[in-house]
Motif scaffolding. Structure first.
Motif, PDB file in Angstrom:
ATOM      1  N   UNK A   1       0.860  -1.185   0.000  1.00 33.44           N
ATOM      2  CA  UNK A   1       0.000   0.000   0.000  1.00 33.44           C
ATOM      3  C   UNK A   1       0.895   1.233   0.000  1.00 33.44           C
ATOM      4  N   UNK A   2       0.294   2.373  -0.194  1.00 30.85           N
ATOM      5  CA  UNK A   2       1.074   3.616  -0.209  1.00 30.85           C
ATOM      6  C   UNK A   2       1.836   3.795   1.100  1.00 30.85           C
ATOM      7  N   UNK A   3       1.236   3.372   2.217  1.00 27.35           N
ATOM      8  CA  UNK A   3       1.875   3.540   3.526  1.00 27.35           C
ATOM      9  C   UNK A   3       3.022   2.553   3.750  1.00 27.35           C
ATOM     10  N   UNK A   4       3.134   1.548   2.873  1.00 26.12           N
ATOM     11  CA  UNK A   4       4.220   0.576   2.997  1.00 26.12           C
ATOM     12  C   UNK A   4       5.509   1.057   2.323  1.00 26.12           C
ATOM     13  N   UNK A   5       5.486   2.244   1.769  1.00 30.19           N
ATOM     14  CA  UNK A   5       6.636   2.771   1.038  1.00 30.19           C
ATOM     15  C   UNK A   5       7.199   3.944   1.832  1.00 30.19           C
ATOM     16  N   UNK A   6       8.439   3.812   2.280  1.00 36.13           N
ATOM     17  CA  UNK A   6       8.996   4.751   3.249  1.00 36.13           C
ATOM     18  C   UNK A   6      10.336   5.313   2.771  1.00 36.13           C
TER      19      UNK A   6
ATOM     20  N   UNK B   1       3.826   2.786  -6.301  1.00 33.47           N
ATOM     21  CA  UNK B   1       3.676   1.328  -6.234  1.00 33.47           C
ATOM     22  C   UNK B   1       2.413   0.939  -5.476  1.00 33.47           C
ATOM     23  N   UNK B   2       2.010   1.768  -4.528  1.00 31.30           N
ATOM     24  CA  UNK B   2       0.813   1.478  -3.758  1.00 31.30           C
ATOM     25  C   UNK B   2      -0.469   1.515  -4.572  1.00 31.30           C
ATOM     26  N   UNK B   3      -0.391   2.023  -5.820  1.00 29.22           N
ATOM     27  CA  UNK B   3      -1.560   2.108  -6.689  1.00 29.22           C
ATOM     28  C   UNK B   3      -1.472   1.172  -7.892  1.00 29.22           C
ATOM     29  N   UNK B   4      -0.373   0.445  -8.015  1.00 29.94           N
ATOM     30  CA  UNK B   4      -0.179  -0.437  -9.169  1.00 29.94           C
ATOM     31  C   UNK B   4      -0.652  -1.843  -8.817  1.00 29.94           C
ATOM     32  N   UNK B   5      -1.424  -2.446  -9.718  1.00 25.63           N
ATOM     33  CA  UNK B   5      -2.061  -3.723  -9.399  1.00 25.63           C
ATOM     34  C   UNK B   5      -1.820  -4.817 -10.432  1.00 25.63           C
ATOM     35  N   UNK B   6      -1.072  -4.530 -11.514  1.00 30.44           N
ATOM     36  CA  UNK B   6      -0.918  -5.549 -12.551  1.00 30.44           C
ATOM     37  C   UNK B   6       0.461  -5.493 -13.184  1.00 30.44           C
ATOM     38  N   UNK B   7       0.725  -6.464 -14.069  1.00 26.61           N
ATOM     39  CA  UNK B   7       2.023  -6.594 -14.725  1.00 26.61           C
ATOM     40  C   UNK B   7       1.843  -6.690 -16.243  1.00 26.61           C
TER      41      UNK B   7
END
Length: 362
Positions: A214-219, A318-324
């Motif tokens: 999630x967005x909060x997981x990126x520091x 990255x917290x908003x990306x869901x596919x490859x």
């Protein structure tokens, strides 16, 4: 979508895949180029012979323009510039401001020079030295980053220089591209979004860690190499945050030895690079030593697939990306959405008004 950047570089779309160490190799770069965007090969983690081989591999996979990213403060920067010129690479990008001499040498050979910057004053400096374009990264971007958001930094730089400006930090789709163009940029650059494609060689298990974040997981942490570095939060990052200075320096010594073996550099070359880094970034010797952590910790995750032993540089996006998707699918999606966003702007199709982007239009 024609902009000053696409005219300068010769690509179909105003999109750039950034030069990410251990990630932006021949497969990703050529896939990006074939999709009509500018792919940039990361050379800092390659030896000079490996760089030449990688450039030739990209050239064998695509006829489209591509670029090479290099460290301006590297002791062998002149050799790498020679490879770029001799192999006919279209664009040279730099993580730090290149010298006047390097810019002049590249421009004389017809290579487009595009440094990456994080402050208005740096953009003004490289523009005055002859840079052809500038990539400006806001604080949302992955890896080494600053504190100023893209939405604040970008208009400052656009107003300060008269060369094409590429916006980076927080972009993943066509809406972001239109927003950047509205600010006055000539295109957008994306690292994390291209990392998370099927053409990226990053191990699948590591990609899944990005997709789950999630967005909060990126520091942002300074514990990896002493400088602000944006990455995914993991148990290793938490451990680094809690470690003392002596443990960090000991780890850096081990990584310096490993990096010397990996890169084939002599101790004297490594020392010269350290001196150049100390001068160029005004670092303490402790921070210079900690810098050895970065390439090896990134390699552990991005190449060896061991996020428990390495770090994963990441933009907040990255917290908003869901596919490859593939690079071709990604670029097509972004451009389709960009045109749709443009057409949907209030008044874009109002009677009696010229279309957006036309002479006299909005």
């Amino acid at each position: 979508m024609r902009t000053a950047f696409t005219d300068l570089v010769g690509v179909r779309h105003p999109l750039v895949q950034t030069g990410m160490g251990w990630v932006a190799g021949p497969r990703l770069v050529s896939a990006t180029a074939n999709a009509g965007a500018l792919g940039i090969l990361a050379s800092a983690t390659m030896t000079v012979p490996e760089l030449r081989a990688a450039v030739r591999e990209v050239a064998s996979r695509t006829e489209a323009p591509f670029g090479v990213n290099l460290r301006a403060d590297a002791g062998d920067a002149a050799e790498r510039v020679r490879v770029i010129i001799e192999e006919g690479v279209r664009v040279a990008s730099f993580a730090l401001a290149p010298s006047r001499e390097l810019i002049a040498r590249l421009k004389e050979a017809g290579v487009v020079v595009m440094p990456s910057i994080g402050a208005r004053r740096h953009a003004e400096k490289v523009a005055a030295w002859g840079a052809d374009a500038v990539l400006v990264q806001g604080g949302e971007g992955g890896g080494h980053t600053g504190e100023v958001a893209t939405s604040v930094l970008l208009p400052q730089v656009v107003d300060a220089v008269d060369i094409p400006v590429i916006a980076a930090g927080g972009f993943r789709d066509g809406r972001g591209l239109i927003a950047a163009l509205a600010f006055g940029a000539s295109g957008v650059a994306m690292g994390t979004r291209f990392l998370l494609t099927s053409d990226s060689t990053v191990p699948d298990a590591v990609k899944e860690r990005y997709l789950a974040a999630s967005v909060k997981d990126i520091v942002v942490t300074t514990k990896v190499d002493g400088l602000p570095h944006r990455m995914l939060r993991t148990d290793l990052v938490n451990s680094l945050e809690q470690s003392g200075r002596s443990a960090g320096l000991l780890r850096a010594v081990r990584h310096a030895v490993a990096f010397r073996e990996q890169s084939g550099m002599s101790w004297s070359q490594l020392l010269r690079d350290a001196l150049a880094m100390k001068r160029g970034k005004d670092l303490t010797w402790g921070q210079v030593l900690l810098a050895a952590n970065t390439p090896m910790l990134l390699r552990a995750a991005m190449v060896e697939g061991r996020p428990d032993l390495g770090v994963m540089a990441s933009g907040q996006i990255a917290g908003l990306i869901e596919d490859l998707p593939s690079c071709a699918e990604l670029v097509d999606r972004i451009m389709t959405e960009a045109y749709g966003t443009l057409a949907g702007l209030p008044g874009a199709g109002a009677p009696g008004r010229p279309p957006v982007g036309a002479p006299g239009g909005g």
